[in-house]
Design a protein around this motif. Sequence first.
Motif, PDB file in Angstrom:
ATOM      1  N   ARG A  49       0.816  -1.225   0.000  1.00 56.09           N
ATOM      2  CA  ARG A  49       0.000   0.000   0.000  1.00 56.09           C
ATOM      3  C   ARG A  49       0.842   1.265   0.000  1.00 56.09           C
ATOM      4  N   LYS A  50       2.020   1.199   0.608  1.00 51.86           N
ATOM      5  CA  LYS A  50       2.936   2.352   0.612  1.00 51.86           C
ATOM      6  C   LYS A  50       4.367   1.843   0.646  1.00 51.86           C
ATOM      7  N   GLY A  51       5.267   2.606   0.045  1.00 51.70           N
ATOM      8  CA  GLY A  51       6.702   2.328   0.183  1.00 51.70           C
ATOM      9  C   GLY A  51       7.237   1.245  -0.724  1.00 51.70           C
ATOM     10  N   ALA A  52       6.607   1.026  -1.871  1.00 59.97           N
ATOM     11  CA  ALA A  52       7.081  -0.036  -2.779  1.00 59.97           C
ATOM     12  C   ALA A  52       8.553   0.141  -3.131  1.00 59.97           C
ATOM     13  N   ASP A  53       9.013   1.404  -3.176  1.00 65.00           N
ATOM     14  CA  ASP A  53      10.419   1.645  -3.538  1.00 65.00           C
ATOM     15  C   ASP A  53      11.383   1.256  -2.411  1.00 65.00           C
ATOM     16  N   GLN A  54      10.851   0.913  -1.254  1.00 65.84           N
ATOM     17  CA  GLN A  54      11.698   0.479  -0.137  1.00 65.84           C
ATOM     18  C   GLN A  54      11.833  -1.044  -0.078  1.00 65.84           C
ATOM     19  N   LEU A  55      11.281  -1.721  -1.077  1.00 64.58           N
ATOM     20  CA  LEU A  55      11.320  -3.185  -1.107  1.00 64.58           C
ATOM     21  C   LEU A  55      12.272  -3.659  -2.202  1.00 64.58           C
ATOM     22  N   SER A  56      12.822  -4.856  -2.011  1.00 63.62           N
ATOM     23  CA  SER A  56      13.659  -5.452  -3.050  1.00 63.62           C
ATOM     24  C   SER A  56      12.824  -5.659  -4.309  1.00 63.62           C
TER      25      SER A  56
END
Length: 88
Positions: A49-56
């Motif tokens: 829902r939020k922060g997809a750019d913080q995931l591998s």
Amino acid sequence: ITFIIKGQEKTVDADPGQTVLEAAQKNGIPMESACGGNGFCLTCKCHVRKGADQLSAPNEREEAMGVTGEERLGCQTKVNGDVTVELE
Ligand code: FES
């Protein structure tokens, strides 16, 4: 990581490089892992829902399982910063 579970939010700490599933299990979040975290069962699937750019980035297992878009496999997805994921 903030988990949304049936509309309720719970925020837990994850160590850098830990998977969403590892952080969930360590903190009593009911994320299932029928295949033991090997990327073969989809029971750990969640929606970002939020922060997809913080995931591998999605890996081969996720692509093989047809997980796309905001869907991710908790056992294959590593966390690098603040994210919000919703469980099914
Ligand atoms: Fe089975 Fe993630 S625990 S796919």
